[in-house]
Write a protein that holds these residues in place. Sequence first.
Motif, PDB file in Angstrom:
ATOM      1  N   SER A  33      -3.316 -12.559 -60.269  1.00 50.27           N
ATOM      2  CA  SER A  33      -5.551 -13.930 -60.589  1.00 50.27           C
ATOM      3  C   SER A  33      -4.489 -14.449 -61.595  1.00 50.27           C
ATOM      4  CB  SER A  33      -6.307 -13.437 -60.819  1.00 50.27           C
ATOM      5  OG  SER A  33      -5.977 -12.319 -61.567  1.00 50.27           O
ATOM      6  N   THR A  76      -2.788 -18.102 -60.249  1.00 56.15           N
ATOM      7  CA  THR A  76      -3.610 -18.898 -60.919  1.00 56.15           C
ATOM      8  C   THR A  76      -4.051 -19.122 -62.270  1.00 56.15           C
ATOM      9  OG1 THR A  76      -5.824 -17.289 -59.951  1.00 56.15           O
ATOM     10  CG2 THR A  76      -4.669 -18.153 -58.268  1.00 56.15           C
ATOM     11  N   GLU A 132      -0.141 -20.706 -51.003  1.00 57.26           N
ATOM     12  CA  GLU A 132      -1.174 -20.282 -52.288  1.00 57.26           C
ATOM     13  C   GLU A 132      -0.817 -20.645 -53.308  1.00 57.26           C
ATOM     14  OE1 GLU A 132      -4.244 -18.476 -51.594  1.00 57.26           O
ATOM     15  OE2 GLU A 132      -3.940 -19.892 -49.975  1.00 57.26           O
ATOM     16  N   ALA A 133      -0.226 -20.976 -53.669  1.00 55.66           N
ATOM     17  CA  ALA A 133       0.140 -21.702 -54.936  1.00 55.66           C
ATOM     18  C   ALA A 133       0.582 -22.824 -54.853  1.00 55.66           C
ATOM     19  CB  ALA A 133       2.405 -20.988 -55.632  1.00 55.66           C
ATOM     20  N   PHE A 150      -3.072 -23.385 -55.395  1.00 52.14           N
ATOM     21  CA  PHE A 150      -3.797 -23.796 -56.699  1.00 52.14           C
ATOM     22  C   PHE A 150      -3.376 -24.575 -57.847  1.00 52.14           C
ATOM     23  CE2 PHE A 150      -5.488 -19.307 -54.678  1.00 52.14           C
ATOM     24  CZ  PHE A 150      -6.742 -19.725 -55.554  1.00 52.14           C
ATOM     25  N   PRO A 157      -9.187 -20.902 -62.901  1.00 53.32           N
ATOM     26  CA  PRO A 157      -7.635 -21.548 -62.569  1.00 53.32           C
ATOM     27  C   PRO A 157      -8.454 -22.566 -61.401  1.00 53.32           C
ATOM     28  CG  PRO A 157      -8.848 -19.107 -61.272  1.00 53.32           C
ATOM     29  CD  PRO A 157      -9.690 -19.828 -63.045  1.00 53.32           C
ATOM     30  N   ARG A 187      -9.420 -23.230 -55.135  1.00 56.66           N
ATOM     31  CA  ARG A 187      -8.718 -23.256 -54.130  1.00 56.66           C
ATOM     32  C   ARG A 187      -9.029 -24.059 -53.011  1.00 56.66           C
ATOM     33  NH1 ARG A 187      -7.845 -21.493 -49.156  1.00 56.66           N
ATOM     34  NH2 ARG A 187      -6.056 -20.804 -48.250  1.00 56.66           N
TER      35      ARG A 187
END
Length: 333
Positions: free
Chosen positions: A20, A23, A55-56, A59, A168, A171
């Motif tokens: 986390s 993010t 995922e990076a 984000f 963050p 998403r």
Amino acid sequence: MAEYKGILVFGELADGKLASITTELLGCGRKLADELKEGLSCVLAGDKVGEASKEAIAFGADKVHVVEHPALKEYQADSHMQVAEKMARDISPRAILIGQTSIGRDLAPRLAFRLATSVTTDCLNLSIDPATELLVQTRPVYGGNAQAVFTGDSKPQVVTVRVKAMSPLERDASRKGEVIPAKIDIDTSRVRTKILETVKEEAVGIKLEDAPVIVSGGRGVGGPQPFQTILKQLADLLHGAVGASRPPADNGWVPEGLHIGLTGKIVAPDIYIAVAISGASQHTAGCSGSKHIIAINKDPEANIFREAEFGVVGKYEEVLPAFIGKLKELLAA
Ligand SMILES: Cc1cc2nc3c(=O)[nH]c(=O)nc-3n(C[C@H](O)[C@H](O)[C@H](O)COP(=O)(O)OP(=O)(O)OC[C@H]3O[C@@H](n4cnc5c(N)ncnc54)[C@H](O)[C@@H]3O)c2cc1C
């Protein structure tokens, strides 16, 4: 490193997923990169990075540099430093963002030393000075009693960012970015330590860091029992977790992992209920990011009332049963 451009995040993985803190760093890095009208890169290092690279991007990253090597399975300064230094030199960013985690606290000063630059640890806020395009860094000083704003012209600017200090981005799986595999020959003869065993902390119920509500007890609760009875009862009713200030952990009334503050966990729940906690700056350093703080203390002058949005002056033994009774009534209605 001739030209410094863009922002670089050193990401962390947790159980093969994006941690986390990563993010949060990407959310902050995105904002800074947009202000500079430059790119946001992220380095992910592990034995297998897998889907975490995509995922990076979801984000906020524009480029994700993936370094996979068996020596990167677990964090070891001697192996991860080789990756961090090489990637920092290759990417040559203006600023490098690292989490103020056990890994980041170890990595960031070493990296700054190798790059012959400075490091600012435990940042709570970051922005860009439009005149100089340098990173402006806000961090606590004097044990959390004040905040200071720093900048410096040694590049790249290396900072660590406190967990939960940044939000963050939402998403967005449709975001476009580039995953770039980076091959680094890690010299394993330079890795001087060996991890023999990893022991996972047993967590019962909701993890403190993820709990939307925390009922935290201080020295004033008087012993271990209230943590297991009345504080737990309230936490359970609110689907939350029990936390503590440092003295209950030092006294062995609660496990060390429940201790919140400068030397403990940093939490930012929706509701933080401080029961018989005086509100020393070393404690509030760990909970001041909470959305709403409610304090129960018999001393009307207790410092915690300066932090709290709602306060009840009284003995917790009298206040909590009444509070729990009313809560039960409302929940049943
Ligand atoms: C380098 C350093 C790092 C530190 N790191 C941390 C840290 O990470 N986290 C942390 O918490 N502390 C930390 N400390 C310790 C910190 O300075 C305080 O000593 C500590 O937070 C005090 O804990 P407390 O509020 O539970 O206890 P106390 O300060 O003793 O306060 C107890 C409170 O309970 C109230 N009270 C007593 N009985 C009742 C009752 N029956 N009903 C209602 N209220 C009652 C009292 O009025 C009092 O306000 C650190 C200290 C140092 C020097």
